[in-house]
Design an enzyme around this catalytic site. Structure first.
Site: not given
Length: 316
Positions: A53, A215-216, A218, A220, A222-223
């Site tokens: 990373y 959160l897949a 991001g 999940l 919802g944005k």
């Protein structure tokens, strides 16, 4: 915040693990320091990173996340005893610098320890399977590191049930340390790699599980609800595959359950993973204090059986 035992490692971790993949990428050094300080204040005690990373960023070569964490630890050495630190080895770090050979693990751990400004790593993961290196060689290298006190426990990421089963058999047959923690991809949308034989195996063997992409990427949160939303973030390109009928059903379920609890979709999605039998904790990253607050809220969010059914049905 209540802690959870991580398999048989003896490590006690928070119900959400803070993902360090954003350090040196979407969070600069100053922001990363602030987030790490706030993480401790909120009661989260576990950080996940990797030697690679964030090599995918233009101008980076890998090691940026570990280096930022190391600078944060160096600024106040008392912090080290307050956190549980995960890192990984095996990804491409340059010519000849990848895989799970004893030669590379022996060098890579020293590189990670130096960047992290610590004398030990709490949990050291094999990042990817290495078909060119026998499990006996890899686990033998970890055995030496455990005996030297440079690592405290060993885990593996991205193994399927057959691979993990074989690694466990080699460890037992050869008297070597086993993989006591698994880090699989797992979330409300991406369930197939873990649910089934792999989940059954880790539960039977009392192996701790820390999920990634919880959160897949991001989705999940919802944005991202249309292709137009993909430009909202540097991670948007990785979300388009979720914009299908099933993805929309999952977002609708997250909205419904969230409304009942006064919680955001991301908090509900993480709470579902936390409540999943066989999972110890999801890994999730944050680039702002608000997002970090959501991680802490997810750790305390209690879903009802009806909530879980609603989410399960939407994700089928």
């Amino acid at each position: 915040m209540d802690k959870r035992l991580l398999g048989r490692t003896g490590l006690e971790i928070s119900p959400v693990v803070f993902g360090g993949n954003v350090f040196g990428w979407t969070a600069d050094e100053a922001t990363s320091f602030d987030l790490l300080d706030r993480m401790v204040d909120l009661g989260l005690n576990t950080i996940d990173t990797a030697d690679v990373y964030s090599a995918w960023v233009d101008g980076n070569t890998g090691g940026e996340s570990e280096t930022i964490i190391g600078k944060w630890l160096k600024a106040d050495p008392s912090r080290r005893d307050k956190i549980v630190l995960f890192t990984k080895v095996g990804s491409e770090m340059g010519e000849g610098k990848k895989g799970l050979s004893e030669r590379w693990i022996t060098q890579a751990v020293e590189d990670s320890l130096a960047r992290l400004n610590t004398d030990h790593i709490d949990l050291y993961f094999s990042h990817w399977p290495d078909a060119d290196t026998p499990y006996e060689e890899t686990l033998g290298a970890y055995d030496k590191l455990l005996k030297a006190g440079k690592i405290r426990a060993v885990g593996a990421s991205n193994l399927d049930a057959a691979q993990l089963g074989e690694a466990l058999k080699v460890a037992e047959d050869k008297g070597l340390p086993r993989y006591d923690v698994l880090q699989p991809e797992y979330n409300l949308y991406d369930r197939s790699k873990f649910d089934g034989a792999l989940r059954d195996l880790v539960m039977r063997e009392e192996i701790g599980v820390a999920t990634y992409f919880s959160l897949a990427s991001g989705f999940l949160s919802g944005k991202y609800r249309s292709k137009e939303d993909l430009s909202k973030s540097k991670r948007g390109a990785g979300v388009e595959k979720y914009l299908d009928a099933r993805g929309m059903r999952i977002l609708e379920a997250l909205d419904k359950v969230g409304a009942a609890h006064g919680a955001k979709p991301a908090e509900v999605a993480l709470a579902w993973v936390i409540a999943r039998e066989g999972v110890t904790a999801p890994i999730a990253s944050a680039t702002s204090r608000e997002q970090l607050q959501s991680l802490a809220k997810a750790a305390d969010l209690q879903l009802s059986a009806e909530d879980v059914r609603t989410l399960d049905e939407a994700s089928r």
